[in-house]
Design a protein around this motif. Structure first.
Motif, PDB file in Angstrom:
ATOM      1  N   HIS A 227     -15.008 -55.360 -42.403  1.00  0.00           N
ATOM      2  CA  HIS A 227     -15.778 -56.588 -42.204  1.00  0.00           C
ATOM      3  C   HIS A 227     -15.578 -57.548 -43.369  1.00  0.00           C
ATOM      4  CE1 HIS A 227     -18.689 -54.424 -39.246  1.00  0.00           C
ATOM      5  NE2 HIS A 227     -17.459 -54.547 -38.781  1.00  0.00           N
ATOM      6  N   PHE A 228     -15.600 -58.843 -43.062  1.00  0.00           N
ATOM      7  CA  PHE A 228     -15.291 -59.825 -44.104  1.00  0.00           C
ATOM      8  C   PHE A 228     -15.949 -61.166 -43.812  1.00  0.00           C
ATOM      9  CE2 PHE A 228     -11.681 -60.026 -41.035  1.00  0.00           C
ATOM     10  CZ  PHE A 228     -11.797 -61.341 -40.608  1.00  0.00           C
ATOM     11  N   ALA A 229     -15.963 -62.017 -44.831  1.00  0.00           N
ATOM     12  CA  ALA A 229     -16.295 -63.435 -44.717  1.00  0.00           C
ATOM     13  C   ALA A 229     -15.264 -64.156 -45.566  1.00  0.00           C
ATOM     14  CB  ALA A 229     -17.711 -63.713 -45.221  1.00  0.00           C
ATOM     15  N   GLU A 230     -14.636 -65.173 -45.025  1.00  0.00           N
ATOM     16  CA  GLU A 230     -13.539 -65.788 -45.780  1.00  0.00           C
ATOM     17  C   GLU A 230     -13.360 -67.266 -45.433  1.00  0.00           C
ATOM     18  OE1 GLU A 230     -10.610 -62.917 -44.637  1.00  0.00           O
ATOM     19  OE2 GLU A 230      -9.880 -64.107 -42.944  1.00  0.00           O
ATOM     20  N   PHE A 231     -12.906 -67.996 -46.443  1.00  0.00           N
ATOM     21  CA  PHE A 231     -12.472 -69.382 -46.249  1.00  0.00           C
ATOM     22  C   PHE A 231     -10.951 -69.394 -46.114  1.00  0.00           C
ATOM     23  CE2 PHE A 231     -16.514 -70.397 -48.482  1.00  0.00           C
ATOM     24  CZ  PHE A 231     -17.030 -71.298 -47.564  1.00  0.00           C
ATOM     25  N   GLY A 232     -10.467 -70.305 -45.302  1.00  0.00           N
ATOM     26  CA  GLY A 232      -9.028 -70.425 -45.145  1.00  0.00           C
ATOM     27  C   GLY A 232      -8.653 -71.753 -44.528  1.00  0.00           C
ATOM     28  N   ILE A 233      -7.381 -71.867 -44.200  1.00  0.00           N
ATOM     29  CA  ILE A 233      -6.834 -73.106 -43.640  1.00  0.00           C
ATOM     30  C   ILE A 233      -6.620 -72.928 -42.142  1.00  0.00           C
ATOM     31  CG2 ILE A 233      -4.872 -74.696 -43.675  1.00  0.00           C
ATOM     32  CD1 ILE A 233      -4.426 -73.808 -46.616  1.00  0.00           C
ATOM     33  N   VAL A 234      -7.166 -73.851 -41.380  1.00  0.00           N
ATOM     34  CA  VAL A 234      -6.980 -73.845 -39.922  1.00  0.00           C
ATOM     35  C   VAL A 234      -5.959 -74.906 -39.550  1.00  0.00           C
ATOM     36  CG1 VAL A 234      -8.073 -74.233 -37.680  1.00  0.00           C
ATOM     37  CG2 VAL A 234      -9.305 -72.993 -39.475  1.00  0.00           C
ATOM     38  N   GLY A 371      -5.638 -61.195 -38.638  1.00  0.00           N
ATOM     39  CA  GLY A 371      -4.538 -60.358 -39.106  1.00  0.00           C
ATOM     40  C   GLY A 371      -5.023 -59.377 -40.154  1.00  0.00           C
ATOM     41  N   SER A 372      -4.913 -59.762 -41.425  1.00  0.00           N
ATOM     42  CA  SER A 372      -5.421 -58.949 -42.526  1.00  0.00           C
ATOM     43  C   SER A 372      -5.868 -59.902 -43.622  1.00  0.00           C
ATOM     44  CB  SER A 372      -4.334 -58.006 -43.052  1.00  0.00           C
ATOM     45  OG  SER A 372      -3.329 -58.744 -43.737  1.00  0.00           O
ATOM     46  N   MET A 373      -6.162 -59.372 -44.810  1.00  0.00           N
ATOM     47  CA  MET A 373      -6.625 -60.247 -45.886  1.00  0.00           C
ATOM     48  C   MET A 373      -5.553 -61.210 -46.375  1.00  0.00           C
ATOM     49  SD  MET A 373      -6.797 -57.615 -49.149  1.00  0.00           S
ATOM     50  CE  MET A 373      -8.004 -56.505 -48.445  1.00  0.00           C
ATOM     51  N   THR A 374      -4.301 -60.981 -46.016  1.00  0.00           N
ATOM     52  CA  THR A 374      -3.240 -61.934 -46.360  1.00  0.00           C
ATOM     53  C   THR A 374      -2.516 -62.474 -45.134  1.00  0.00           C
ATOM     54  OG1 THR A 374      -1.646 -60.135 -46.671  1.00  0.00           O
ATOM     55  CG2 THR A 374      -2.814 -60.905 -48.636  1.00  0.00           C
ATOM     56  N   ALA A 375      -2.572 -61.771 -44.024  1.00  0.00           N
ATOM     57  CA  ALA A 375      -1.856 -62.206 -42.814  1.00  0.00           C
ATOM     58  C   ALA A 375      -2.713 -63.179 -42.014  1.00  0.00           C
ATOM     59  CB  ALA A 375      -1.490 -61.003 -41.956  1.00  0.00           C
ATOM     60  N   PRO A 376      -2.093 -64.115 -41.313  1.00  0.00           N
ATOM     61  CA  PRO A 376      -2.865 -65.109 -40.559  1.00  0.00           C
ATOM     62  C   PRO A 376      -3.584 -64.513 -39.363  1.00  0.00           C
ATOM     63  CG  PRO A 376      -0.535 -65.290 -40.047  1.00  0.00           C
ATOM     64  CD  PRO A 376      -0.640 -64.312 -41.170  1.00  0.00           C
ATOM     65  N   GLY A 377      -4.613 -65.226 -38.930  1.00  0.00           N
ATOM     66  CA  GLY A 377      -5.274 -64.910 -37.683  1.00  0.00           C
ATOM     67  C   GLY A 377      -5.004 -66.034 -36.696  1.00  0.00           C
ATOM     68  N   HIS A 394      -7.718 -57.105 -30.609  1.00  0.00           N
ATOM     69  CA  HIS A 394      -8.816 -57.651 -31.437  1.00  0.00           C
ATOM     70  C   HIS A 394      -8.366 -57.865 -32.864  1.00  0.00           C
ATOM     71  CE1 HIS A 394      -9.252 -53.819 -33.398  1.00  0.00           C
ATOM     72  NE2 HIS A 394     -10.466 -54.039 -33.854  1.00  0.00           N
ATOM     73  N   GLY A 395      -7.117 -57.593 -33.163  1.00  0.00           N
ATOM     74  CA  GLY A 395      -6.595 -57.776 -34.517  1.00  0.00           C
ATOM     75  C   GLY A 395      -5.181 -57.235 -34.590  1.00  0.00           C
ATOM     76  N   ILE A 440       0.917 -58.512 -37.606  1.00  0.00           N
ATOM     77  CA  ILE A 440       0.199 -59.307 -36.610  1.00  0.00           C
ATOM     78  C   ILE A 440       1.148 -60.151 -35.772  1.00  0.00           C
ATOM     79  CG2 ILE A 440      -0.254 -61.187 -38.247  1.00  0.00           C
ATOM     80  CD1 ILE A 440      -2.559 -60.027 -35.343  1.00  0.00           C
ATOM     81  N   GLU A 441       2.256 -60.586 -36.355  1.00  0.00           N
ATOM     82  CA  GLU A 441       3.211 -61.402 -35.589  1.00  0.00           C
ATOM     83  C   GLU A 441       3.830 -60.574 -34.460  1.00  0.00           C
ATOM     84  OE1 GLU A 441       3.482 -64.514 -36.026  1.00  0.00           O
ATOM     85  OE2 GLU A 441       2.806 -64.928 -38.073  1.00  0.00           O
ATOM     86  N   VAL A 442       4.120 -59.305 -34.732  1.00  0.00           N
ATOM     87  CA  VAL A 442       4.678 -58.406 -33.704  1.00  0.00           C
ATOM     88  C   VAL A 442       3.631 -58.158 -32.628  1.00  0.00           C
ATOM     89  CG1 VAL A 442       5.567 -56.083 -33.248  1.00  0.00           C
ATOM     90  CG2 VAL A 442       6.306 -57.323 -35.302  1.00  0.00           C
ATOM     91  N   VAL A 443       2.399 -57.922 -33.048  1.00  0.00           N
ATOM     92  CA  VAL A 443       1.309 -57.706 -32.099  1.00  0.00           C
ATOM     93  C   VAL A 443       1.157 -58.912 -31.171  1.00  0.00           C
ATOM     94  CG1 VAL A 443      -1.205 -57.455 -31.883  1.00  0.00           C
ATOM     95  CG2 VAL A 443       0.054 -56.070 -33.546  1.00  0.00           C
ATOM     96  N   MET A 444       1.216 -60.107 -31.735  1.00  0.00           N
ATOM     97  CA  MET A 444       1.069 -61.311 -30.912  1.00  0.00           C
ATOM     98  C   MET A 444       2.235 -61.471 -29.942  1.00  0.00           C
ATOM     99  SD  MET A 444      -1.869 -62.412 -31.791  1.00  0.00           S
ATOM    100  CE  MET A 444      -1.861 -63.916 -30.809  1.00  0.00           C
ATOM    101  N   GLN A 445       3.425 -61.069 -30.352  1.00  0.00           N
ATOM    102  CA  GLN A 445       4.584 -61.127 -29.454  1.00  0.00           C
ATOM    103  C   GLN A 445       4.367 -60.251 -28.224  1.00  0.00           C
ATOM    104  OE1 GLN A 445       7.605 -62.797 -29.287  1.00  0.00           O
ATOM    105  NE2 GLN A 445       6.687 -64.143 -30.834  1.00  0.00           N
ATOM    106  N   HIS A 446       3.705 -59.116 -28.427  1.00  0.00           N
ATOM    107  CA  HIS A 446       3.485 -58.173 -27.330  1.00  0.00           C
ATOM    108  C   HIS A 446       2.415 -58.646 -26.349  1.00  0.00           C
ATOM    109  CE1 HIS A 446       6.201 -55.068 -28.570  1.00  0.00           C
ATOM    110  NE2 HIS A 446       5.605 -54.859 -29.731  1.00  0.00           N
TER     111      HIS A 446
END
Length: 484
Positions: A227-234, A371-377, A394-395, A440-446
């Motif tokens: 579980h997390f809370a984070e700021f990022g770029i959309v 994705g993860s703490m460094t990979a995009p969502g 879900h991720g 996550i990029e591979v997961v999204m491809q699938h």
């Protein structure tokens, strides 16, 4: 460092009874705790021996605890699985571990099963695999929903210059720290106020009444684990009518957490009831169900929905705090459960769709797949694909267990990865390092046939629970289990 080696004699010396627990304990410890000192390993073994109930759903120690617990006699008749299971589609099969596949095959053989699907982020869990989707007829499976009922994503998009994340990093960091609490037992001294706590079920159902006080003190907290809370770029590449946000780059605030101790207690209570009513073969015992014609089944359904509302309220409280401190209202908010059960239509009849670690992806339904703490969502829009029962991942999904991650990932490697992606991490542990997750990029491809991507979230300042080296001690009861 030499590998851990434990003998049966040593186990008997600290009070372990004879087989079948001794060989199980030796195997679990030497496999998952091989780099622990013998002293540390025996501290863990003594803790399990003293209170096996606390470890009954632990990720790695559950097999030991199960052998130590007294066998409960089930009242219901033993139920056999069907010889052949209902059909289920598998997305991204090459990257799904055998354990998750076997769990899905068992679920497909349940007499109440109608259809299923396995998402590309799937991995082994309890009951249904995480990433498993199962439609049933008039039956709800508590462990088909998971322990962290209503675990969900919530994203607020703010029209703020993304340069502020760097230029005012100290401000955003402080606000993350003050917006919520992390930790399996975290509770506020002063409870927040929300209408969900006035729900009549808290006063009508004995189980919920006993949980009301703690639930109120945990309202707006975030748990532990992933579980997390984070700021990022959309990034919104093009204006989409469903998302309704102009193309552009924005500051995003993203949270991931569930229903805390409330959901965990509901799940465990009704799983025990289901297992007492319906005894299933060993490989499927956690898939025991309750029908909605039974009082217990309807109780669970109502409690599950309340836990989902509670999880949603937790997110909204956190997001309201952040919006107030930013002095801005979000342009929009995108949110979705991914541990829940819904009444839906499938093949022209009403079914109950369990999504355990799966995102609803009905036609034009918005959701978030991190994705993860460094990979995009990704902000996604469902295509309403019946082959996946209107679902998506879900991720990214784990490729290492927490124990494996702790044993194989170094602090230096994590620091280098964070620096490479310019991510500031507050808390977090090696068990949540990016290397522990699939690409996550591979997961999204699938799942290109399941969802359209309408936006991208890149994490920059990430807040999680503290280092997980104390996880075994702090989180025995798995307050957050299936949010993965």
């Amino acid at each position: 460092m030499s590998r851990l080696k434990i003998t049966a004699k040593e186990l008997r010396a600290i009070g372990y009874p004879e087989s079948p627990v001794i060989p199980v304990a030796m195997n679990v410890m030497e496999k998952h705790f091989k780099h622990h000192t013998k002293e540390a390993a025996f501290d863990i073994l003594k803790a399990v021996l003293q209170s096996p109930k606390d470890y009954a759903t632990h990720e790695t120690l559950q097999p030991i605890a199960e052998k130590l617990l007294p066998k409960e006699k089930a009242d219901g008749a033993e139920i056999s699985l069907n010889n052949e299971g209902v059909h289920f589609n598998i997305f991204g099969a090459d990257n799904i571990e055998q354990g998750a596949l076997q769990q899905m095959y068992s679920a497909a053989k349940l007499p109440v099963a109608v259809a299923g699907a396995l998402m590309p982020d799937a991995h082994h869990g309890y009951g249904l695999p995480i990433g498993g989707v199962l439609a049933t007829e008039n039956a709800v499976i508590p462990y088909g929903v998971g322990v962290d009922i209503g675990c969900r994503m919530c994203l607020s998009i703010f029209d703020i210059d993304v340069k502020d994340l760097t230029q005012r990093e100290a401000f955003f960091t402080r606000e993350l720290g003050e917006a919520t609490l992390f930790g399996s037992g975290a509770m506020f001294q002063h409870a927040a106020d929300h209408a969900v706590m006035d729900n009549a079920l808290f006063y009508e159902m004995p189980l919920l009444k006993s949980l009301h006080g703690r639930a109120w003190k945990q309202l707006g907290s975030s748990g532990s684990g992933n579980h997390f809370a984070e700021f990022g770029i959309v990034d919104v590449p093009a204006t989409d009518a469903t998302l309704n946000v102009p193309a552009g780059t924005y500051v995003g605030f993203l949270t991931h957490s569930g229903s805390r101790a409330l959901g965990a207690n509901i799940a465990n209570h009704y799983t025990k009831l289901a297992m007492s009513k319906r005894r299933l073969p060993q490989e499927a015992k956690h898939l025991a169900w309750l029908t909605l014609n039974e009082a217990e089944g309807m109780e669970y359904w109502l409690a599950m929905n309340l836990a989902g509302d509670y999880a949603s309220a937790c997110h909204h409280i956190i997001h309201q705090k952040i919006a107030k401190q930013l002095g801005r209202k979000p342009i929009t908010m995108v949110e979705n459960h991914h541990n829940f059960a819904w009444k839906e239509r499938y093949d022209n009849k009403e079914v109950i769709v369990h999504r355990k670690g799966a995102t609803p992806a009905g036609k034009d339904v918005l959701g978030i797949i991190p994705g993860s703490m460094t990979a995009p969502g990704f902000i996604v829009k469902g295509k309403g694909e019946e082959a996946s029962i209107n679902s998506a991942s879900h991720g990214a999904g784990r490729k290492m267990s927490r124990t494996q991650a702790m044993a194989n990932i170094t602090n230096n490697a994590l620091k280098e990865e964070l620096a490479k992606h310019h991510v500031k991490l507050l808390g977090g542990g090696l068990d949540e390092a990016p290397f522990a997750y699939k690409d996550i990029e591979v997961v999204m491809q699938h799942q290109k046939a399941l969802v359209d991507v309408v936006g991208k979230f890149t994490p920059k300042i990430v807040k999680m629970c503290g280092a997980e080296t104390n996880r075994t001690r702090k989180n025995n009861k798995r307050d957050v289990v299936e949010g993965e």
